[in-house]
Scaffold this active site. Sequence first.
Site, PDB file in Angstrom:
ATOM      1  N   GLU A  63      22.250 -32.741  24.661  1.00  0.00           N
ATOM      2  CA  GLU A  63      23.612 -32.968  25.147  1.00  0.00           C
ATOM      3  C   GLU A  63      23.809 -34.411  25.613  1.00  0.00           C
ATOM      4  O   GLU A  63      24.868 -34.998  25.391  1.00  0.00           O
ATOM      5  CB  GLU A  63      23.954 -31.996  26.271  1.00  0.00           C
ATOM      6  CG  GLU A  63      24.017 -30.526  25.839  1.00  0.00           C
ATOM      7  CD  GLU A  63      25.088 -30.252  24.788  1.00  0.00           C
ATOM      8  OE1 GLU A  63      25.945 -31.128  24.551  1.00  0.00           O
ATOM      9  OE2 GLU A  63      25.064 -29.167  24.182  1.00  0.00           O
ATOM     10  N   CYS A  67      38.683 -28.383  11.906  1.00  0.00           N
ATOM     11  CA  CYS A  67      39.869 -28.903  12.595  1.00  0.00           C
ATOM     12  C   CYS A  67      39.582 -30.321  13.095  1.00  0.00           C
ATOM     13  O   CYS A  67      39.650 -30.608  14.288  1.00  0.00           O
ATOM     14  CB  CYS A  67      40.233 -27.970  13.750  1.00  0.00           C
ATOM     15  SG  CYS A  67      41.877 -28.243  14.444  1.00  0.00           S
ATOM     16  N   CYS A 122      42.638 -27.248   6.757  1.00  0.00           N
ATOM     17  CA  CYS A 122      43.334 -26.027   7.166  1.00  0.00           C
ATOM     18  C   CYS A 122      43.126 -24.886   6.160  1.00  0.00           C
ATOM     19  O   CYS A 122      43.210 -23.707   6.508  1.00  0.00           O
ATOM     20  CB  CYS A 122      44.815 -26.313   7.360  1.00  0.00           C
ATOM     21  SG  CYS A 122      45.155 -27.539   8.644  1.00  0.00           S
ATOM     22  N   CYS A 144      40.315 -22.804   7.340  1.00  0.00           N
ATOM     23  CA  CYS A 144      40.326 -22.478   8.773  1.00  0.00           C
ATOM     24  C   CYS A 144      40.566 -20.989   9.012  1.00  0.00           C
ATOM     25  O   CYS A 144      41.523 -20.419   8.470  1.00  0.00           O
ATOM     26  CB  CYS A 144      41.402 -23.287   9.488  1.00  0.00           C
ATOM     27  SG  CYS A 144      41.526 -22.902  11.249  1.00  0.00           S
ATOM     28  N   CYS A 171      47.997 -20.427  13.843  1.00  0.00           N
ATOM     29  CA  CYS A 171      47.953 -21.770  14.434  1.00  0.00           C
ATOM     30  C   CYS A 171      49.371 -22.271  14.684  1.00  0.00           C
ATOM     31  O   CYS A 171      50.180 -22.383  13.768  1.00  0.00           O
ATOM     32  CB  CYS A 171      47.207 -22.728  13.515  1.00  0.00           C
ATOM     33  SG  CYS A 171      47.220 -24.456  14.060  1.00  0.00           S
TER      34      CYS A 171
END
Length: 288
Positions: free
Chosen positions: A35, A190, A197, A200, A206
């Site tokens: 991270e 995205c 899209c 997606c 959406c």
Amino acid sequence: MPDLATPLIAWYGSNARDLPWRRPGFGAWGTLVSEFMLQQTPVSRVIPHLDAWLSRWPTPAALAADPPAEAVRQWANLGYPRRALWLHRAAVEIRDRHDGVVPREVDELLALTGIGDYTARAVAVFAYGDRHPVVDTNTRRVLARAVEGRSQPGPPAKTDLARMAALLPPVDEEAAILNAATMELGAVICTARTPRCDACPISDRCAWRAAGCPDTGDARRKQARYEGSDRQARGAVLRMLRHADAHAVRLDEVIADWPDARQRDRAIDSLVADGLAEAVEGTLRLPV
DNA sequence: TATGCGTGGCG
DNA sequence: TCGCCAAGCAT
């Protein structure tokens, strides 16, 4: 509000990338290191450095036992070298305050150097499986589009956490997957510039898509030019110090050919102020 | 809340 | 070529 969790979780189940930190039993230390490295640095550049780092320092105590200079050197060209310094400090804090065990509580994680709202919850959720909202730039973009119908998210705000929390399923394991799935969707589908899209899983619900994908303006602040910047000068100084193996460099030899002498001095001073370099007896070196 | 902070790949 | 972008944090 339409159900986003169900299709996202299903999509993630069959589309998640096979990444090192998603392997079972990767460990909280590995998650924490990954991270840190992933803060503003792309996945593809992180992976080889992560392997090398964990091989050299398999535990926080192992890293804490070496001087910060070694952390900065091992960080190499990952960028934002303050993260290496902060990761080393966090390792010392984990050794001294937590018996060498990466803490599980968000408050304890937040108290560590270099850990903020995102990283603290990412560790608590992905390493320990607890139920918290994890909000990164991908998550904010997905929610901005799917929920608000905007093309880009506004600036980060504390309210982001509450908005993500409201979407989380009650079961810990599913909540963790939704956090990962939302980030993953933002990373590979995205995306900021050219969203896919057609691939997606939530395009049918959406808000942005329903509104015809309007360009609602980009709230992101523009990145300053790098060429000729102080940051570039700092980078050049630090690169020289990293390669000056165990040796200090005479101050007047530090990027001596830099075109702007004032900028060169500014870079050195700011690196010293940040703790990334030490000036000793007319020489400059990484922090011991 | 706004700003400074590295580096490299990609369209 | 060059601007945009990449799992943020501290101040």
